[in-house]
Scaffold this motif. Structure first.
Motif, mmCIF file in Angstrom:
data_model
loop_
_atom_site.group_PDB
_atom_site.id
_atom_site.type_symbol
_atom_site.label_atom_id
_atom_site.label_comp_id
_atom_site.label_asym_id
_atom_site.label_seq_id
_atom_site.Cartn_x
_atom_site.Cartn_y
_atom_site.Cartn_z
ATOM 1 N N LYS B 315 0.815 -1.206 0.000
ATOM 2 C CA LYS B 315 0.000 0.000 0.000
ATOM 3 C C LYS B 315 0.855 1.265 0.000
ATOM 4 O O LYS B 315 0.424 2.305 -0.507
ATOM 5 N N ARG B 316 2.067 1.177 0.539
ATOM 6 C CA ARG B 316 2.876 2.393 0.640
ATOM 7 C C ARG B 316 3.264 2.942 -0.733
ATOM 8 O O ARG B 316 3.639 4.107 -0.851
ATOM 9 N N PHE B 317 3.181 2.124 -1.789
ATOM 10 C CA PHE B 317 3.515 2.624 -3.126
ATOM 11 C C PHE B 317 2.336 3.333 -3.792
ATOM 12 O O PHE B 317 2.480 3.892 -4.878
ATOM 13 N N LEU B 318 1.167 3.268 -3.155
ATOM 14 C CA LEU B 318 -0.049 3.710 -3.844
ATOM 15 C C LEU B 318 -0.456 5.129 -3.495
ATOM 16 O O LEU B 318 -1.511 5.591 -3.916
ATOM 17 N N GLY B 319 0.352 5.823 -2.721
ATOM 18 C CA GLY B 319 -0.001 7.189 -2.368
ATOM 19 C C GLY B 319 -0.964 7.205 -1.201
ATOM 20 O O GLY B 319 -1.078 6.233 -0.441
ATOM 21 N N ASP B 320 -1.657 8.296 -1.084
ATOM 22 C CA ASP B 320 -2.486 8.536 0.091
ATOM 23 C C ASP B 320 -3.792 7.756 0.011
ATOM 24 O O ASP B 320 -4.695 8.113 -0.730
ATOM 25 N N LEU B 321 -3.864 6.675 0.756
ATOM 26 C CA LEU B 321 -5.113 5.894 0.805
ATOM 27 C C LEU B 321 -5.755 6.006 2.187
ATOM 28 O O LEU B 321 -6.477 5.107 2.619
ATOM 29 N N ASP B 322 -5.505 7.104 2.848
ATOM 30 C CA ASP B 322 -6.063 7.254 4.197
ATOM 31 C C ASP B 322 -7.568 7.482 4.149
ATOM 32 O O ASP B 322 -8.117 7.950 3.166
ATOM 33 N N GLY B 323 -8.185 7.165 5.259
ATOM 34 C CA GLY B 323 -9.612 7.443 5.445
ATOM 35 C C GLY B 323 -10.441 6.837 4.346
ATOM 36 O O GLY B 323 -10.197 5.700 3.912
ATOM 37 N N THR B 324 -11.407 7.562 3.862
ATOM 38 C CA THR B 324 -12.331 6.995 2.879
ATOM 39 C C THR B 324 -11.679 6.870 1.503
ATOM 40 O O THR B 324 -12.290 6.335 0.591
ATOM 41 N N ARG B 325 -10.461 7.405 1.350
ATOM 42 C CA ARG B 325 -9.756 7.165 0.092
ATOM 43 C C ARG B 325 -9.240 5.726 0.007
ATOM 44 O O ARG B 325 -8.764 5.290 -1.031
ATOM 45 N N GLY B 326 -9.293 5.016 1.103
ATOM 46 C CA GLY B 326 -8.816 3.641 1.121
ATOM 47 C C GLY B 326 -9.746 2.714 0.352
ATOM 48 O O GLY B 326 -10.830 3.097 -0.109
ATOM 49 N N ALA B 327 -9.318 1.462 0.241
ATOM 50 C CA ALA B 327 -10.120 0.462 -0.458
ATOM 51 C C ALA B 327 -11.468 0.295 0.224
ATOM 52 O O ALA B 327 -11.552 0.266 1.453
ATOM 53 N N TYR B 328 -12.510 0.191 -0.580
ATOM 54 C CA TYR B 328 -13.867 0.007 -0.055
ATOM 55 C C TYR B 328 -14.186 1.069 1.010
ATOM 56 O O TYR B 328 -14.749 0.753 2.064
ATOM 57 N N GLY B 329 -13.762 2.287 0.730
ATOM 58 C CA GLY B 329 -14.074 3.388 1.636
ATOM 59 C C GLY B 329 -13.354 3.321 2.977
ATOM 60 O O GLY B 329 -13.786 3.933 3.964
ATOM 61 N N GLY B 330 -12.245 2.569 3.011
ATOM 62 C CA GLY B 330 -11.438 2.548 4.229
ATOM 63 C C GLY B 330 -11.933 1.576 5.289
ATOM 64 O O GLY B 330 -11.611 1.701 6.475
ATOM 65 N N VAL B 331 -12.659 0.570 4.882
ATOM 66 C CA VAL B 331 -13.278 -0.335 5.855
ATOM 67 C C VAL B 331 -12.222 -1.105 6.669
ATOM 68 O O VAL B 331 -12.418 -1.365 7.860
ATOM 69 N N HIS B 332 -11.102 -1.451 6.040
ATOM 70 C CA HIS B 332 -10.079 -2.198 6.781
ATOM 71 C C HIS B 332 -9.583 -1.407 7.990
ATOM 72 O O HIS B 332 -9.502 -1.940 9.103
#
Lengths: 339, 339, 339, 339
Positions: B315-332
């Motif tokens: 995930k660290r290569f994918l840029g900012d996936l924090d919060g709802t920008r994460g997969a499936y709205g950050g459910v993990h």
């Protein structure tokens, strides 16, 4: 053993037809003695002809001259039934640039000449990567958006091998029991590759440097780059090796190259079961059970004419493999100490 | 969200015919609300019937009653087209013992009913492992020699899934688009598994605990053990998922299950190319290139009726996936915070 | 034996959701006694919804309701371990029209959900064939040019099967050990199909009539047509059959359905080696040699979720198989005499 | 055209190391002019070293000297991009004896070096067949019982090919785009084989005569026999052929050789779709549909290092292909008239 270093360089500016594109079938360019260090470099898989995103492989690269190899080197004393140990002391990108591309009808997620379909080719496109050799980074930049990523530099050789058995001559695009285009990131500095010798002199060649690649090399093209490489070879007399093996400080590794991919898996794991049994004295059935619980199994490539799977077993689980109790009489540890 | 914990236990001492051996085709045993924690346990793949090295699978285990699943659980509100997120809070061996075996005509290095040959079966044998839950070790002991090894404990579920599409009912021995017997060590505590919902209520089941396994699960049987498991589920409404995905703190993972193994590879990597494109806004072609350079590709199993490959992207290569920008709205990240 | 004919017809005009789309998992529609003749008909694989070249499968056919089956029929007395013999007395197109099409991501020369790639789908198109039932011809007309061809009518069922083992329910799009969507042209009038019984009552279904097809069914869709079919069933008690077999006046045939295609080949030929050994008294090794020199090996399909291969051995090479010396006690000859 | 016959014979009594065991990599033995008849003979695949059931392949045959080829012949004027047409005028067993055997780790129903497993080899055994050249029969006798069978004589060449592309040299045990060990019974007298030329002079070789074989050549060894063969060659200038094709009076045939077997199927059928489109003027999509309904698809071999599938289309369905409207300008009909 010899401390003399053999320095040899391919003629990158000459007629590309004069470079080496096969394992087997080419006259040796020089002689290496067991224990001798080789300092050389390898062209990238496109022979250096791609330098900008505006160049396409299908326009610039002659399909007869893909993946040039440095070599073959005649290894003094090598005979069928021996194993050639090739230890990589150093593998470093020669320039600060890597290139990649999609190639029509080549790759894992496209129809190919062997997985033949009726689709037109996927779009052809070139990517150029900046290699930051100080920061040890490979800089990716998307073509269609402004996405960028800095990936760890992890230089390796996609291709290393010897002349095949049965008088065959095989394209440097193909992996097999002789090595060749296995495209595993495990072929990096610090690793020792074991290759079964099929002909007098072994005829070692190498090439296809990658600044890094993902496992599987999905689109078929890694971050391709010319590579400055230093290696040392050793001979293990009278010890045949059916399929290429790799050893580093932490792992024993076996490879298998075949299709379908489960056959590559089977080869690698059957070889590992036999190798672990031999090194530990376990029965074959006990080794089968043991390997089942400890193996790591990265896919190497699913894009070349045959596919490659690697099986890795951590050496720390295998008990005392110090000194001559190690694989092939401990040759890896001895060559490692040269680095 | 609900803080109430659902506690449910399989009837391990009752008629084995009454346990669950399929995905689909079984009545729900209980209802789970999204956000609710489930605390349960699962029998091992032999239903607990192997307890000593003197017992053989073919003599002790009824082939109709292999790999019992705990469940299915009806997930409130789940409908076709949704994704069910299953986050594993805790996965711990229930007893201090694991078992493994070779099983006639089952495994990667033997003829099987589908890779049909004329060989007699390989020898059948049972291994029992001591699980040291304090030291977090799995103790292997060879049967034919005195070789032993202490391996890291790494508890996981071989099987997790929902009811399949098209009205199918599939054996718990099989992996597929509904999940099932994928046998990947990535299904451990701290991971979130995403499963596309095919029927009302989703019908989640799980089982096949392994104290550890190698990638590929070569002989077909890991260190099998009953497992105490706590998980929490969430629903992502209106977000279909074609093939099971897994997310942990470090990686996005896709899976594909098929034969030949290269088709499992293709599914996992096509899915990853699409997922990365969606999360980063990259074009499909840029994502294909990117995944080529960053994917890790461990084989999960080459032994079940279909084979499974996992594709992992850091995930660290994918840029900012924090919060709802994460997969499936950050459910993990949200479910992880429950742990 | 019974001379009474069971006449049964599917409700083609009712709710398509009420038809049968699986092997297993559906309640029997009627009971058949061994020896009884069944006179019925089957809808085409699109449920009759394609009637002109202007209709596309993806627009007209609900993917949940593809390949409806007539049945299942409860066979009186059938129990696990028996073999059900299904002899086709008559297989005749119900109408003078057949249809075919390309279907997005379905077929042998296209990416599919399992051979997943990044290509867009091939063009979708429909062809309508005139069936000349007097001249016994299937009339092909190209869509883009004026090329036409008159092909021999050769009516057959793509799908015939029973409920699967292990409590599974399988889509009628899939072939396997229970029969199902094998798509072999050998399933024509005059042939007897042998199916191993997995559940009480066997639960026989059939459908997917083809006016003709090439071997392999390359694009995935044959000349699809509703079919009027008369068959008679018999039970061979206590004689298990691992994979579907077919017998006609000239050949014994075995089938295997799996992926990769070589595993389907292996299943069919291993089964034939065992069957020939049993019928002739030859050793397994002699039978292996014999089958090597006499087998015919047409591919049945390379398009369904698993692929099917047929192995054929001419009965005339096997010596005296008259009367009860024949396969399954000579049931084919006895049923054939009913025709 | 030339009426002069070239007579050439291999030196069967000399050093076996001097015979030809590869496609490519061997110096031409003689020159053939287009239109010229070649009268020659070929050793059997064991070099004639098996003459009784008491001899085992692994004891008698040197693995380096299996499947000797007669040739290579330099074809005058042949250049890359041309097609070489090889028409078989006569293929007749040279002696009244054929041999077969099981070979350790070789065949479709055994573990092999590529489908690697842990099984010991199946038993090795030799069978000798009487060839009745008057009655045109091949007489099979079981080794373990008194079962016998008289099978039709159907002489053919398992191996015919030219030098491969990319400078490769391939073992005569392997099939591929250059031809080689395809092992299809369609390569009989009356057939014309079309091979794409990869190097100047084409370098045609042939061998591996079979008195007959089943499709698939299940155990890997047909009824092997030395063969007296007469053929005539023709060149089709400027007409490349990607994969070997065969034409006889009734059928057009394409071949594909690869693994897994479905890829061999895909190659053969994609090539047929393209060929039929070219000959009839149909669009590719119409041709795909047409081939789907008319193709016959016998498996050729599932035993060599790659597997071969044949796709056959009856010429009578293709309309008027007389004279130069025929395939490759009607070369088959012209060469046939020489017979």
């Amino acid at each position: 053993m010899s401390d003399e270093v053999l320095r040899w360089a391919p003629d990158a500016d000459g007629d590309p037809a004069l470079l080496t594109y096969t394992f087997g079938g080419a006259a040796p360019v020089a002689t290496l003695r067991p224990g001798q260090v080789l300092s050389t470099w390898t062209l990238d898989c496109f022979g250096g002809r791609i330098t900008s995103v505006d160049q396409l492989v299908s326009e610039v690269a002659d399909p007869r001259y893909l993946n040039p190899q440095t070599g073959p080197f005649w290894v003094e004393g090598a005979a069928p039934g021996d194993t050639l140990a090739v230890h990589f002391l150093s593998v470093e990108p020669r320039y600060a640039r890597g290139v990649s591309s999609t190639v029509p009808f080549f790759g894992a997620l496209t129809a190919t000449p062997r997985t033949a379909m009726l689709h037109p080719a996927l779009p052809e496109r070139t990517w150029v990567y900046e290699l930051d050799l100080q920061e040890r980074l490979v800089r990716y930049a998307a073509r269609d958006t402004d996405f960028t990523a800095a990936l760890p530099l992890d230089p390796m050789h996609g291709t290393v091998g010897v002349a095949p058995p049965l008088g065959e001559v095989r394209s440097s695009l193909t992996p097999g029991s002789w090595g060749g285009n296995m495209d595993t990131p495990e072929m990096r500095a610090g690793a020792t590759c074991y290759l079964g010798v099929n002909v007098e002199g072994a005829l070692l060649s190498l090439g296809d440097g990658h600044a890094r690649q993902g496992e599987g090399e999905t689109c078929g093209v890694a971050v391709e780059t010319a590579m400055d490489t230093t290696l040392v070879v050793e001979l293990v007399k009278g010890a045949p090796t059916a399929w290429p093996r790799i050893e580093d400080d932490a792992h024993l590794m076996t490879t298998g190259s075949s299709r379908p991919l489960e056959d590559a898996f089977r080869i690698a794991h059957q070889q590992m079961v036999l190798w672990v049994a031999e090194l530990t004295g376990m029965s074959e059935l006990d080794s089968y059970q043991f390997v089942t619980q400890v193996a790591l199994t990265p896919v190497a490539n699913v894009v070349d004419t045959d596919y490659t799977v690697v099986c890795k077993v951590p050496k720390r689980f295998l008990g005392d493999l110090d000194g001559t109790r190690g694989a092939y009489g401990g040759v890896h540890a001895r060559l490692r100490s040269r680095g």
